[in-house]
Each structure stands twice: as C-alpha cells, then as structure tokens.
Design a protein around this motif. Structure first.
Motif, PDB file in Angstrom:
ATOM      1  N   TYR A 311      50.412  56.271  86.636  1.00  0.00           N
ATOM      2  CA  TYR A 311      50.395  56.570  85.220  1.00  0.00           C
ATOM      3  C   TYR A 311      49.608  55.033  84.818  1.00  0.00           C
ATOM      4  N   HIS A 312      50.016  53.986  85.028  1.00  0.00           N
ATOM      5  CA  HIS A 312      49.329  52.797  84.817  1.00  0.00           C
ATOM      6  C   HIS A 312      47.990  52.353  85.474  1.00  0.00           C
ATOM      7  N   ILE A 313      47.350  53.311  86.213  1.00  0.00           N
ATOM      8  CA  ILE A 313      46.191  53.110  86.803  1.00  0.00           C
ATOM      9  C   ILE A 313      44.934  54.085  86.355  1.00  0.00           C
ATOM     10  N   LYS A 332      40.769  56.767  68.350  1.00  0.00           N
ATOM     11  CA  LYS A 332      41.847  56.738  69.589  1.00  0.00           C
ATOM     12  C   LYS A 332      40.883  57.262  70.743  1.00  0.00           C
ATOM     13  N   VAL A 333      41.489  56.874  71.763  1.00  0.00           N
ATOM     14  CA  VAL A 333      40.451  57.238  73.022  1.00  0.00           C
ATOM     15  C   VAL A 333      41.600  57.628  73.988  1.00  0.00           C
ATOM     16  N   ARG A 334      41.640  58.592  74.993  1.00  0.00           N
ATOM     17  CA  ARG A 334      42.600  59.190  75.868  1.00  0.00           C
ATOM     18  C   ARG A 334      42.071  58.912  77.291  1.00  0.00           C
ATOM     19  N   PRO A 341      48.404  65.816  85.351  1.00  0.00           N
ATOM     20  CA  PRO A 341      47.115  65.674  84.710  1.00  0.00           C
ATOM     21  C   PRO A 341      47.375  64.877  83.520  1.00  0.00           C
ATOM     22  N   HIS A 342      48.229  63.727  83.291  1.00  0.00           N
ATOM     23  CA  HIS A 342      48.350  63.151  82.016  1.00  0.00           C
ATOM     24  C   HIS A 342      47.392  62.057  81.751  1.00  0.00           C
ATOM     25  N   LYS A 343      47.366  62.037  80.494  1.00  0.00           N
ATOM     26  CA  LYS A 343      46.157  60.869  80.002  1.00  0.00           C
ATOM     27  C   LYS A 343      47.082  59.704  79.295  1.00  0.00           C
ATOM     28  N   PRO A 386      54.484  59.251  80.533  1.00  0.00           N
ATOM     29  CA  PRO A 386      53.759  60.669  79.702  1.00  0.00           C
ATOM     30  C   PRO A 386      54.843  61.356  79.015  1.00  0.00           C
ATOM     31  N   ALA A 387      54.319  61.865  77.958  1.00  0.00           N
ATOM     32  CA  ALA A 387      55.441  62.481  76.824  1.00  0.00           C
ATOM     33  C   ALA A 387      56.240  63.507  77.607  1.00  0.00           C
TER      34      ALA A 387
END
Length: 457
Positions: A311-313, A332-334, A341-343, A386-387
């Motif tokens: 998730y940090h890459i 804001k940029v994702r 599939p997390h952003k 991730p959420a």
C-alpha cells in the motif's frame, strides 16, 4: 522378396520386352536384392531400360551385407523418405557407367568416368586392388551379360551432392517449418483472450501494466504473467534496490522499514526484478516513529507486512516536486498502489503533501531520500492503511489529535546528515531500539550476502 522380384520382372517385361539374359534381370540375383529394392523405390526401371537399349552399361553393385549391416540407419531412412526421391535416384545412378568396363578394359591409372548421375566416378588401381571411388571391387566381372557387366563392391558409393543434402537435412538448414503456437489463453480478470504485447525497442518502458509482472501474493495482485522485459534485463534492479536500502540506513530514522523489506518479506528481491524489467516505483517510507506505533498483532497477521508495504508503493516515478505540483493544481490526487485495488489519496496541506483521508494522514516529511530515475523514496511520518482495513487497527497513539494542520512539518534532513551514517538516530534512546538497530545491520549483512544484492561492511 519374391514378390518384389516378380514385380520388377513384370515391369521390365511390360516396358520393352527385356531379354531374360539382360544385365538388369541379372541384377535381381540374390546377392543384390537390397540394391534391387532401392532401384524399384527410386522409380528408375524405365531409365535403366533406356540405357541398356542404347549401349552397354557397367553396374557397381554393393552386396546385401553392405546395405544391411554397414549402412548408417539414419542415412538409409533419409534415402527412403519420399521427399528425398531425387537424392536416392542420384545415388543409384552414380553406380552405373554408360559403357562396358570389364577386366580387360579396366584403366591402369586413375581415371574419371562419366556416370548416369551428374557426378563422375573415379576408377583406379592401388597395389593390385581395384577401386571404384572409395569402394573396393571385391568381385570383378561378377555378372557378365551381353548388354552389361556387374562388379561387386564392398560399400555404397555416395556422391557429394547427396551427402550434402543429408547434412543439410540433419542440421535442419533445409527445413522450412512453421513455428508452433499454443492455444489462446483467457485472461481470468476480463474473461477475454489475451493479446500478445507488441514488440518494443530494447531498454524502453514496459507496455504491460506492472500488475502483470508481479509475483502472486495474498490478495495483493492478479495471477502472475511474464514481464515485458523477459530474460534479458535492461536495468540492474538489484543494484538499485541495494542502493536505496543502503541510503535508508545511512539516512537514519528508517531502520524499521528497511528491516521489513529485508527480513520480514521478500519485497527487496521482488522490487529488484520489477525494476530490472523496466518498471518504475515510488516508495512512501514511514519513519521509525510511525512504525513504532504499529502493534505486534498488526504485523503478526499472515501477509500483513506485505499488505502494508504494497500500500506504500506507487507504480509510478514521482518526486516531491511532481507530487506537490499535482496536488497544488488539482487539489486531490489518488495514486494507484500495488495493493490492488486500493488507492492512496494525496492533497496539498500547508506547503507540503498530505497522504490519506482526514482521519488518518501522513505528511511528506523527508522528500527525495533516494531518486535515481527508476526508484523514488519519499519519507512520510505516518503509516497508511486502506479504508477497508482501518477497522480495529487504530491504536491510542494514532487516534490522538495533532496540530499538523496548524503548523507545516519541518524536514530533519540537515540534522541527520550531520550524524555518522550508522549512528543510532536521536529518537532511538531506549536500549531495545539500539539493540534492534545492531540486529538490523547483521540481518542486512546476512540477507544481502545470500541474495547477491548488497554486502554491508
């Protein structure tokens, strides 16, 4: 064998009523039945009948033993293949001289005589031994007929052209084959046929997404697929990963993240392979203060270290300047992450870049720790989740309100660079943290000396 002899006799009789005293009929003698079969397979009966009708002939006939036991089986199979009929005809006609050469007509010196094939045959005497080419005449005038003579020889005569055809066939140089193609494959994600990637020049960026080249992992990526770089790597990804981990250790304050990359996961090797195949990566590296807030249960769960790191890459090459310009312009940029599939959300905050949502955020704290055009390492002051994975993962430390929004972060780069590269950072004051740092250096030595990535002295 009797059926073959009768068939040949019937063919000769039907062609031009060959006399039973002909040399062609005598060739069907039991001593030369193997040669007779080859003549039949080569469809040379009409050619020999015409030659006998025009003039006398001399046949140098290998006996059955020479064709049964002494002939190379692979060469014999080559002669009997239908596509090599011309080679078989050339070889047999090379044994026939269109003139009468009996004992009295045999030359005293080495001479060349024309044959029914395009290549001549050399006849010679060597110490009272008569030679036809490289074969010894073992039965001179073995069969004597009004229209020709048969001499028995101890081996088959092979013209150079036939030998060359055989060599070309054996080395596959004369074969024009179509490269086989496997059955079409179905992409399990889209249920459509996979299309081959178009060819690209060596050293160019990969055409396929990075997820096709990733190794399989627990809920991290789709099924593995070959990377576009193939076996010939155009980038030394292992060296570049070694360099950026070296930089993390020298920089100070990022020992925990280096420990996870080297010891708890195989991500160092995986990242090296991806970079070797032409992919680019941006690592959002939490510092030691942020990593210390993680609980043992969060890291002990199977696959948890990998999920946290993926998730940090970000599968893009981003610097502090490029990310700040993006969030300043678009708000804001994702960014995509390797934790499919997390952003991860990025936005501008007090002249810096803030990652995560409003509840749990991390600031770009140490920009551009390592940038080499393929790998970018950006230091952040928090661990991102991730959420869908935040439930039950928060600790009292992470839920405390901070005044980050009121005061912009200040970089620690200048202060850390004044210290010795391997001296413990100021925030590692406890004995346990100092012991962890010494163990980390030992782990890095052992791991990288085995994986051939780096060896820290």
């Amino acid at each position: 064998m009797c059926v073959v002899i009768c068939f040949v006799l019937s063919q000769l009789a039907a062609a031009s009523q060959i006399n039973s005293n002909s040399v062609l009929v005598a060739l069907l003698d039991s001593r030369y039945t193997e040669l007779s079969e080859l003549v039949e397979k080569a469809l040379l009966l009409q050619t020999l009948e015409k030659a006998v009708a025009d003039h006398n002939i001399t046949i140098f006939a290998p006996r059955n033993e020479a064709l049964e036991r002494e002939l190379d089986p692979e060469f014999k199979r080559f002669l009997l293949e239908p596509r090599n009929l011309h080679s078989l005809q050339t070889l047999l006609l090379h044994h026939i001289v269109p003139s009468r050469l009996g004992h009295t007509e045999w030359p005293n010196e080495s001479t060349r005589h024309a044959t029914l094939s395009p290549e001549p045959l050399r006849l010679s005497n060597l110490d009272s031994v008569k030679l036809a080419g490289n074969a010894e005449v073992v039965h001179l005038n073995d069969v004597f007929r009004p229209d020709g003579i048969i001499h028995g020889i101890n081996r088959l005569l092979i013209p150079k052209s036939v030998q060359q055809d055989f060599n070309n066939r054996r080395s596959l140089r004369a074969i024009s084959a179509i490269k086989p193609e496997g059955a079409p494959e179905v992409d399990p994600r889209t249920n459509r046929l996979k299309k081959p990637a178009p060819s690209v020049p060596a050293g160019s960026a990969p055409v396929l997404p990075i997820y096709y080249a990733m190794a399989p992992g627990p809920t991290l990526a789709p099924a593995p697929a070959p990377g576009p770089g193939g076996p010939r790597h155009h980038f030394d990804g292992e060296r570049q990963v070694k360099d950026f981990i070296h930089t993390l250790l020298h920089y100070g304050g990022y020992n925990e993240i280096a420990d996870i990359l080297v010891n708890l996961t195989n991500l160092a090797t995986e990242m090296g392979r991806l970079v070797s195949e032409g992919y680019v990566l941006t690592v959002l590296a939490p510092n030691d203060e942020a990593m210390a807030k993680l609980t043992a249960d969060q890291l002990a769960e199977p696959g948890a270290p990998e999920r946290i790191m993926y998730y940090h890459i970000v599968p893009e090459y981003q610097t502090e300047e490029s990310m700040y310009n993006a969030v300043r312009r678009f708000g804001k940029v994702r960014y995509d992450t390797l934790h499919v599939p997390h952003k991860v959300l990025a936005q501008e905050a007090d002249g810096s870049v803030k990652f995560g949502d409003d509840e749990e955020t991390a600031y770009l704290f140490d920009p551009d720790i390592y940038i080499d055009g393929r790998i970018s390492v950006q230091g952040i002051d928090g661990v991102l989740f991730p959420a869908s994975e935040k439930t039950g993962s928060k600790t009292p430390e992470t839920t405390k309100t901070t005044d980050r929004d009121q005061s912009p972060p200040k970089s620690r780069r200048g202060k850390l660079l004044e210290n010795s590269p391997f001296s413990p950072p100021e925030n590692t004051s406890s004995a346990n943290q100092k012991g962890m740092y010494k163990d980390l250096k030992a782990y890095v030595k052992i791991h990288f000396s085995k994986s051939k990535l780096v060896c820290i002295s």
